[in-house]
Design an enzyme around this catalytic site. Structure first.
Site, PDB file in Angstrom:
ATOM      1  N   ALA A  65      14.320  -3.104 -25.427  1.00  0.00           N
ATOM      2  CA  ALA A  65      13.267  -3.609 -26.320  1.00  0.00           C
ATOM      3  C   ALA A  65      12.469  -2.501 -27.024  1.00  0.00           C
ATOM      4  O   ALA A  65      12.393  -2.478 -28.266  1.00  0.00           O
ATOM      5  CB  ALA A  65      12.351  -4.545 -25.521  1.00  0.00           C
ATOM      6  N   GLN A 205      25.190  -2.762 -18.801  1.00  0.00           N
ATOM      7  CA  GLN A 205      24.144  -1.739 -18.989  1.00  0.00           C
ATOM      8  C   GLN A 205      23.807  -1.054 -17.671  1.00  0.00           C
ATOM      9  O   GLN A 205      23.443   0.126 -17.655  1.00  0.00           O
ATOM     10  CB  GLN A 205      22.868  -2.371 -19.573  1.00  0.00           C
ATOM     11  CG  GLN A 205      22.959  -2.809 -21.011  1.00  0.00           C
ATOM     12  CD  GLN A 205      23.350  -4.253 -21.138  1.00  0.00           C
ATOM     13  OE1 GLN A 205      24.062  -4.805 -20.298  1.00  0.00           O
ATOM     14  NE2 GLN A 205      22.900  -4.905 -22.195  1.00  0.00           N
ATOM     15  N   ASP A 246      11.756  -8.168 -22.277  1.00  0.00           N
ATOM     16  CA  ASP A 246      11.928  -8.174 -23.728  1.00  0.00           C
ATOM     17  C   ASP A 246      10.811  -8.922 -24.425  1.00  0.00           C
ATOM     18  O   ASP A 246      10.554  -8.722 -25.615  1.00  0.00           O
ATOM     19  CB  ASP A 246      13.282  -8.771 -24.099  1.00  0.00           C
ATOM     20  CG  ASP A 246      14.397  -7.805 -23.756  1.00  0.00           C
ATOM     21  OD1 ASP A 246      14.841  -7.807 -22.593  1.00  0.00           O
ATOM     22  OD2 ASP A 246      14.770  -7.001 -24.632  1.00  0.00           O
ATOM     23  N   ASN A 256      14.085 -11.492 -20.119  1.00  0.00           N
ATOM     24  CA  ASN A 256      14.762 -10.215 -19.855  1.00  0.00           C
ATOM     25  C   ASN A 256      16.266 -10.489 -19.787  1.00  0.00           C
ATOM     26  O   ASN A 256      16.710 -11.635 -19.887  1.00  0.00           O
ATOM     27  CB  ASN A 256      14.236  -9.586 -18.555  1.00  0.00           C
ATOM     28  CG  ASN A 256      14.666  -8.141 -18.405  1.00  0.00           C
ATOM     29  OD1 ASN A 256      14.529  -7.349 -19.345  1.00  0.00           O
ATOM     30  ND2 ASN A 256      15.200  -7.765 -17.256  1.00  0.00           N
TER      31      ASN A 256
HETATM   32  C1  LIG Z   1      12.682  -1.250 -21.318  1.00  0.00           C
HETATM   33  S1  LIG Z   1      13.923  -2.227 -21.674  1.00  0.00           S
HETATM   34  C2  LIG Z   1      13.525  -3.885 -21.196  1.00  0.00           C
HETATM   35  C3  LIG Z   1      14.575  -4.795 -21.666  1.00  0.00           C
HETATM   36  O1  LIG Z   1      14.784  -4.574 -23.033  1.00  0.00           O
HETATM   37  C4  LIG Z   1      15.877  -4.626 -20.867  1.00  0.00           C
HETATM   38  O2  LIG Z   1      15.650  -4.991 -19.535  1.00  0.00           O
HETATM   39  C5  LIG Z   1      16.908  -5.489 -21.502  1.00  0.00           C
HETATM   40  O3  LIG Z   1      16.998  -6.658 -21.223  1.00  0.00           O
HETATM   41  C6  LIG Z   1      17.760  -4.872 -22.537  1.00  0.00           C
HETATM   42  O4  LIG Z   1      18.680  -5.762 -23.092  1.00  0.00           O
HETATM   43  P1  LIG Z   1      19.727  -5.230 -24.164  1.00  0.00           P
HETATM   44  O5  LIG Z   1      20.528  -6.438 -24.518  1.00  0.00           O
HETATM   45  O6  LIG Z   1      20.510  -4.145 -23.506  1.00  0.00           O
HETATM   46  O7  LIG Z   1      18.920  -4.735 -25.347  1.00  0.00           O
END
Ligand SMILES: CSC[C@@H](O)[C@@H](O)C(=O)COP(=O)(O)O
Length: 375
Positions: A65, A205, A246, A256
């Protein structure tokens, strides 16, 4: 604790100035670390137009995010520099990914600044990124102290074992990290630590990015499939859960990465405290309830092929053509956030402290409307 954020060995989002003299037109380009290629290749791509930045956000060259917020801000600068109408630039970037509020938040900071010149917008984008990095660092301290002070988490004769979902490190934030930032600070204060890393299907991830970052930082960790969470908790192997966010709504629901809700339900069932770590730029009080959050649905290819490319009969896990549902996020209700929400101003169990420390005058008013678990 030193108030200066230590330098990172890599910057996932960075503005690179062109050599040469300064002018009122910002020279330079946006450089993104292509996170799709990690952990095996460290490849940087450069961007000079906003549409390409929007595509990079959509394709998850950059993700997380706060990091997409920073990339979006620089994308906006590029669009304005290139003479594209501001509204068009704003909308195109905004539409690249819908769930993380940080993108909208960052774009609005620039779009609502009025008709200012591109070089002034660039200064604003730099300031925004610097501020996010400082806030990550402050959040890390608050979170680490909260965990060390949590009586449920006092362990003497074995490592403190925390479970993490997705990736929330420097890669996701363009700085120190949110939940993983807390883990980093915790490891400095309490080196006897073990991080259980959820692989985080479908884009992995956790396996690709979190294990890579924890390895660079020298933090002990172990990877498991997402489906192992209930088993780990039921056998007493997890002391606390740390995740990012997010979007946090007015009722303190947390959107999230998909799978967070499963982790939260298990944690509540087995009495494991769950901490959500998110800067206030992730708090969206305009959205009243978790159910109002728009959840991004992504391509079927991500589910049947871990590399996300269009699957053929050799690369697909499932029979080619299998119908797929691929929501990228889920929403955890406040009742399951049993540790608290860690922000740069403190842990949201202690609402009074949040108000005292809130840096921005407008924020105090916003927080007054924010119902926080345990407050
Ligand atoms: C500090 S990042 C917090 C969230 O953005 C993280 O946990 C997440 O869900 C990221 O999702 P992504 O789809 O990889 O962008």
């Amino acid at each position: 604790m030193d108030s200066a954020l230590p330098p990172e060995p890599y910057w996932p989002v960075e503005w690179v100035e062109d050599a040469g003299r300064q002018s009122h037109v910002p020279r330079g380009q946006l450089r993104l670390l292509d996170q799709r290629q990690l952990p095996h290749r460290t490849v940087y791509e450069t961007y000079t137009d906003h549409a390409a930045v929007a595509q990079a956000i959509r394709d998850m060259v950059v993700r997380g995010a706060p990091a997409i917020g920073a990339a979006g801000a620089y994308g906006y600068v590029l669009g304005v520099r290139n003479g594209i109408p501001r509204e068009q630039v704003y909308v195109q970037l905004l539409q690249s990914r819908p769930t993380a509020v940080n993108l909208e938040w960052a774009l609005r900071q620039l779009h609502e600044a009025g008709n200012i010149a591109a070089d002034k917008l660039l200064h604003k984008a730099h300031a925004l990124l610097e501020r996010e990095r400082r806030h990550n660092w402050a959040m890390a301290e608050h979170g680490a102290q909260a965990i060390l002070g949590d009586a449920r988490l006092r362990v003497a004769d074995r490592p403190l074992r925390v479970l993490h979902h997705c990736n929330t490190g420097a890669l996701a934030t363009a700085g120190w990290g949110t939940a993983l930032g807390v883990v980093r600070r915790l490891h400095q204060l309490h080196p006897h630590l073990l991080v259980h890393v959820n692989e985080t299907r479908p884009r992995l991830q956790g396996a690709r990015l979190t294990c890579w970052e924890l390895g660079q930082w020298g933090i002990p960790h172990r990877l498991q499939v997402d489906g192992a969470v209930a088993h780990l908790m039921s056998t007493g192997q997890v002391d606390a859960v740390l995740v990012g966010a997010d979007r946090v709504t007015a009722d303190a629901s947390v959107a999230n990465k998909i799978g967070t809700l499963t982790v939260a339900v298990c944690a509540a069932h087995y009495g494991v405290p769950l901490y959500v770590c998110a800067p206030l730029s992730t708090v969206d009080v305009q959205t009243v309830r978790g159910a109002d959050i728009r959840i991004e649905e992504r391509d079927a290819a991500e589910v049947v092929n871990p590399h996300g490319s269009a699957p053929d009969s050799r690369s697909s896990f499932a029979p080619v053509g299998t119908p797929v549902y691929n929501p990228a996020f889920d929403v955890t209700p406040a009742a399951l956030i049993t540790g608290g929400i860690v922000t740069e101003c403190g842990v949201a169990r202690h609402l009074e402290r949040l108000h005292q420390n809130a840096e921005h005058s407008g924020m105090a008013e916003q927080l007054a409307r924010w119902k926080v678990p345990g407050a």
